[in-house]
Scaffold this active site. Structure first.
Site, PDB file in Angstrom:
ATOM      1  CG  ASN A 220      29.164  80.558  36.093  1.00  0.00           C
ATOM      2  OD1 ASN A 220      28.862  79.681  36.896  1.00  0.00           O
ATOM      3  ND2 ASN A 220      28.271  81.150  35.322  1.00  0.00           N
ATOM      4  CD  GLU A 301      23.483  77.024  36.248  1.00  0.00           C
ATOM      5  OE1 GLU A 301      24.216  78.017  36.292  1.00  0.00           O
ATOM      6  OE2 GLU A 301      22.295  77.054  35.888  1.00  0.00           O
ATOM      7  NE  ARG A 334      25.094  82.783  43.374  1.00  0.00           N
ATOM      8  CZ  ARG A 334      24.734  82.335  42.181  1.00  0.00           C
ATOM      9  NH1 ARG A 334      25.367  81.341  41.604  1.00  0.00           N
ATOM     10  NH2 ARG A 334      23.704  82.870  41.554  1.00  0.00           N
ATOM     11  NE  ARG A 345      16.772  74.682  38.296  1.00  0.00           N
ATOM     12  CZ  ARG A 345      17.052  75.516  37.320  1.00  0.00           C
ATOM     13  NH1 ARG A 345      16.767  75.199  36.060  1.00  0.00           N
ATOM     14  NH2 ARG A 345      17.629  76.679  37.559  1.00  0.00           N
ATOM     15  CG  ASP A 374      17.847  80.527  37.330  1.00  0.00           C
ATOM     16  OD1 ASP A 374      18.218  81.516  37.965  1.00  0.00           O
ATOM     17  OD2 ASP A 374      18.553  79.933  36.496  1.00  0.00           O
ATOM     18  CD  GLU A 402      19.661  84.374  33.024  1.00  0.00           C
ATOM     19  OE1 GLU A 402      20.040  84.750  34.154  1.00  0.00           O
ATOM     20  OE2 GLU A 402      19.885  83.241  32.568  1.00  0.00           O
ATOM     21  CG  HIS A 541      13.051  77.203  33.154  1.00  0.00           C
ATOM     22  ND1 HIS A 541      13.588  76.668  32.012  1.00  0.00           N
ATOM     23  CD2 HIS A 541      14.104  77.449  33.976  1.00  0.00           C
ATOM     24  CE1 HIS A 541      14.904  76.580  32.135  1.00  0.00           C
ATOM     25  NE2 HIS A 541      15.244  77.057  33.323  1.00  0.00           N
ATOM     26  CD1 TRP A 563      19.116  73.045  32.753  1.00  0.00           C
ATOM     27  CD2 TRP A 563      20.822  72.257  31.544  1.00  0.00           C
ATOM     28  NE1 TRP A 563      20.260  73.212  33.495  1.00  0.00           N
ATOM     29  CE2 TRP A 563      21.342  72.729  32.786  1.00  0.00           C
ATOM     30  CE3 TRP A 563      21.728  71.727  30.623  1.00  0.00           C
ATOM     31  CZ2 TRP A 563      22.697  72.692  33.113  1.00  0.00           C
ATOM     32  CZ3 TRP A 563      23.085  71.688  30.958  1.00  0.00           C
ATOM     33  CH2 TRP A 563      23.562  72.166  32.187  1.00  0.00           C
TER      34      TRP A 563
HETATM   35  C1  BDP Z   1      21.250  81.342  35.737  1.00  0.00           C
HETATM   36  C2  BDP Z   1      22.018  81.963  34.605  1.00  0.00           C
HETATM   37  C3  BDP Z   1      23.469  81.568  34.623  1.00  0.00           C
HETATM   38  C4  BDP Z   1      24.053  81.830  35.992  1.00  0.00           C
HETATM   39  C5  BDP Z   1      23.217  81.130  37.045  1.00  0.00           C
HETATM   40  C6  BDP Z   1      23.680  81.410  38.463  1.00  0.00           C
HETATM   41  O1  BDP Z   1      21.429  81.580  33.392  1.00  0.00           O
HETATM   42  O2  BDP Z   1      24.123  82.315  33.632  1.00  0.00           O
HETATM   43  O3  BDP Z   1      25.368  81.421  36.046  1.00  0.00           O
HETATM   44  O4  BDP Z   1      21.901  81.565  36.963  1.00  0.00           O
HETATM   45  O5  BDP Z   1      22.994  82.136  39.146  1.00  0.00           O
HETATM   46  O6  BDP Z   1      19.994  81.974  35.808  1.00  0.00           O
HETATM   47  O7  BDP Z   1      24.708  80.910  38.874  1.00  0.00           O
END
Ligand code: BDP
Length: 720
Positions: A220, A301, A334, A345, A374, A402, A541, A563
């Site tokens: 990010n 995101e 990515r 998703r 994820d 995470e 999730h 979400w």
């Molecule tokens: C998610 C995370 C987020 C990351 C995103 C990513 O919660 O903080 O920015 O992946 O990989 O799992 O971009």
């Protein structure tokens, strides 16, 4: 004081000074004295003096490391001498004859590989480049650290993957997104003039396991990183990393031309935007001549990207690739994209990227997370693996935890990485594993790589939990050679990390029997155990909203459907699980027909993924003979029991290891046990509202009710 007493006193002080505090800072590079008497004699007789060949910062780094290592391991300085019997350098600098190292072997090890061999009374550590020499030196040290014989060495090593990269998710204000080990280690404020000694230790650790690239800033991204003010700081870091073979990468914010370039648009097809990136890239190379390239999160995101201008991901990636190409840089674009839509998703990444296969420039890799959702405790492999044959794919793993208990749970991820790499995509028939996609052998790609989201922070022990260093280690070892066994890597790490750390000496046998064997087992099973107490049978999730801490399967208030946890488990009175078969979202059709057939059929779908792909009735009969509800209870309760067993072993291990780490892990296991119970109780109580079935007879009953768990709030959970 008598002379004798004085002598004893001084000797005692001397011994005390030899005992190093074990706080985890030294990672797997502790270089504690070799205690095995037989080995010590062997090492002392075979390592007489060292002849280093070549002059470069990398050779200096190898020299310094070997000196540090041998001083610790053998407790003496081994002299450097032109006639030394440990001969280290590139084949060219050493001037070796064909009888010692053949041209064929040299050719086979490429730019980063090395050969360690014995001839007469000499040991050779030979490579084609100084970096290969450094890697070989680390390997040689590892042999000594793990008490292996160095008689008759015949080792030939080379990495199976070219770009082995750590992605830090660190912000410029030192907050680490999804970081649980303190602040960012990058002290931007004091850079470039203040060089924290940690930077070099970080580079040493990475080089010791073969990591050769670092992207220090969050995906990010922040356009500021590409301003001169920050480029000079990034250059300072790159200068520290360079001798260790580590290239610098940056995350590119797609809207940077607007934010720092004062342009009106960031449209990748606009000539002024293309020029801006080209000039910016040229400028970066002036600071960092061996700059590696960009990692990009775009249109994901909330991040800006080419789609904001009606362009696709290939058009965005190619613009950056063109700017980098003249310098040999690459783009890692990515595929972690998903928008708010009715579509499952799971399908988004594939739907966006599969049609673009063949449209990317040669210096673009598409970076694909191990699974389609994820970084969950367990995910089936991402359907893009094997399905974009014309595009180099770089798998991305999450080393930071995470979704795996953040940094308070003892969980070894080597088994998770390996599980994904060993998955068979069937893209070119049986045996088309993700590992072969990664190493380029499946589709004949030269450009290869693997990325890991780092779990490193400013905590003294780097990773927050002493055991989570193992995941950094395992990532590096598997990035170098994905054929290594995850369990053996765990054992290697354990030995390097804890061997001979106790205050009182213990025999090697006792250490092996009472520490190594049980702890190795615990590491190997730790991830499965966590899956059991968090997300068994393919659940996913169902964690807390936003911060992702703890269980919250009831979350249904998210601003987007995907979400919400309820979106993923779909529990109702009829059953639980996400139907991704042709009758449901049909995400399974994205896999190769052999894979989708196996996952679609309830009889052949592995139970580990069953609720990932199927919605099953609560009474569904599982392989164990239990019904689904009782199987869920069995898994959740079993997961908690396994943490309790780990505690039992750990509590018996105090005599084998140092007090500090023993106490730290003991406390962390208490946290883990509490949180495992929390996961189990919260999830079962919640799912019970749908199954209407009692918790299986004989299990301890939750001591709190569902409302208690639902009302827990964590506004200050870390990493958010
Ligand atoms: C998610 C995370 C987020 C990351 C995103 C990513 O919660 O903080 O920015 O992946 O990989 O799992 O971009």
């Amino acid at each position: 004081m008598s002379i004798k007493k004085r002598f004893i006193f001084v000797f005692f002080l001397f011994i005390l000074a030899q005992i190093k505090a074990e706080d985890g800072y030294d990672l797997w590079l502790r270089y504690v004295p070799v205690t095995d008497a037989k080995r010590l004699i062997e090492y002392q007789s075979l390592i007489k003096s060292i002849a280093f060949y070549g002059h470069s910062a990398t050779i200096e780094a190898a020299k310094e490391e070997l000196n540090r290592g041998l001083k610790g391991l053998l407790r003496k300085n081994i002299p450097l001498s032109k006639t030394g019997n440990i001969i280290i350098g590139t084949a060219q600098n050493v001037g070796l004859s064909e009888t010692i190292v053949s041209q064929k072997s040299l050719k086979s090890i490429g730019n980063e590989g090395y050969i360690i061999g014995s001839k007469n009374a000499n040991i050779y550590i030979i490579a084609n480049t100084d970096i290969g020499v450094l890697y070989g030196t680390f390997h040689f040290l590892r042999l000594l650290q793990t008490n292996q014989s160095i008689h008759q060495l015949d080792i030939l090593e080379k990495p199976l993957v070219k770009n082995r990269i750590l992605n830090h998710w660190d912000n410029l204000n030192r907050h680490v997104e999804r970081g649980y080990a303190g602040q960012s280690i990058w002290d931007w404020h004091r850079l470039p003039d203040y060089i924290d000694p940690r930077y070099k230790d970080y580079a040493r650790a990475n080089a010791s396991i073969g990591i050769n690239g670092v992207s220090p800033i969050n995906v990010n991204a922040n356009a500021q990183t590409m301003t001169p003010q920050y480029l000079i700081k990034i250059k300072a870091l790159a200068d520290v990393f360079r001798p260790y073979g580590i290239k610098m990468y940056l995350t590119a914010r797609f809207s940077a031309p607007i934010e720092i370039g004062k342009l009106k648009t960031a449209d990748p097809l606009d000539p002024s935007v293309q020029k801006w990136w080209k000039d910016k890239v040229d400028e970066i190379y002036q600071y960092i001549p061996d700059f590696g390239g960009f990692v990009v999160k775009a249109n994901s995101e909330g991040q800006p990207g080419p789609q904001s201008y009606g362009r696709n991901h290939a058009e965005g990636a190619n613009m950056l690739a063109d700017a980098l190409a003249a310098h040999g840089g690459i783009v890692m674009w990515r595929a972690f994209v998903y928008e708010a839509s009715k579509e499952d998703r799971h399908k988004h990444g594939y739907n966006e990227f599969k049609p673009l296969d063949g449209q990317f420039r040669k210096n673009v890799m598409v970076q694909v997370k191990n699974g389609a959702i994820d970084f969950q405790p367990r995910e089936p492999f991402h359907p893009l693996f094997g399905q974009m044959p014309q595009t180099p794919i770089i798998p991305e793993f999450q080393i930071t935890h995470e979704y795996l208990g953040q940094a308070t749970h003892l969980v070894y991820s080597g088994t998770l990485f390996k599980e994904c790499l060993a998955s068979d995509t069937y893209a070119k028939g049986k045996g088309s594993t993700v590992a072969k996609v990664m190493d380029g052998s499946l589709d004949g790609h030269e450009l290869t790589g693997v990325a890991g989201v780092a779990n490193i922070g400013s905590d003294r022990n780097w990773c927050g939990h002493p055991f989570l260093q193992s995941n950094w280690y395992a990532f590096g070892r598997l990035a170098w050679n994905h054929q290594l066994d995850a369990d053996k890597i765990a054992a290697e790490w354990l030995f390097l990390t804890f061997h001979h750390s106790g205050e009182k000496p213990v025999s090697s046998q006792a250490f092996a029997d009472n520490f190594m064997i049980p702890m190795r087992q615990i590491l190997s099973n730790s991830r499965e155990n966590m899956v059991n107490y968090m997300t068994p049978l393919g659940l996913h999730h169902i964690m807390g909203y936003g911060h992702h801490y703890g269980p919250a399967p009831w979350v249904d208030f998210g601003s987007r459907p995907d979400w919400n946890c309820t979106y993923y488990h779909k529990a109702d009175s009829t059953g639980i699980g996400f139907d991704r078969t042709a009758k449901g979202s049909d995400a399974l059709s994205q896999y190769h027909p052999s894979v989708s057939a196996a996952f679609s059929d309830i009889k052949t779908c592995p139970e580990a993924y069953v609720l990932w792909f199927h919605h099953l009735p609560w009474d569904h009969k599982m392989q164990s003979g239990r019904n689904l509800w009782d199987e869920l209870c069995f898994k959740y309760y079993g997961g908690v029991e396994s943490v309790r067993n780990t505690q039992k072993y750990w509590n018996n291990s105090s005599q084998y290891i140092d007090k500090q780490r023993f106490e730290e892990v003991k406390m962390l296991l208490t946290v883990q046990e509490k949180e495992a119970v929390w996961w189990r109780n919260a999830c079962l109580l919640y799912f019970q509202t749908f199954s209407k079935k009692p918790i299986t007879e004989g299990y301890e009953k939750p001591d709190k009710d569902l409302d208690y768990y639902k009302n827990l709030k964590f506004p200050y959970a870390p990493g958010n």
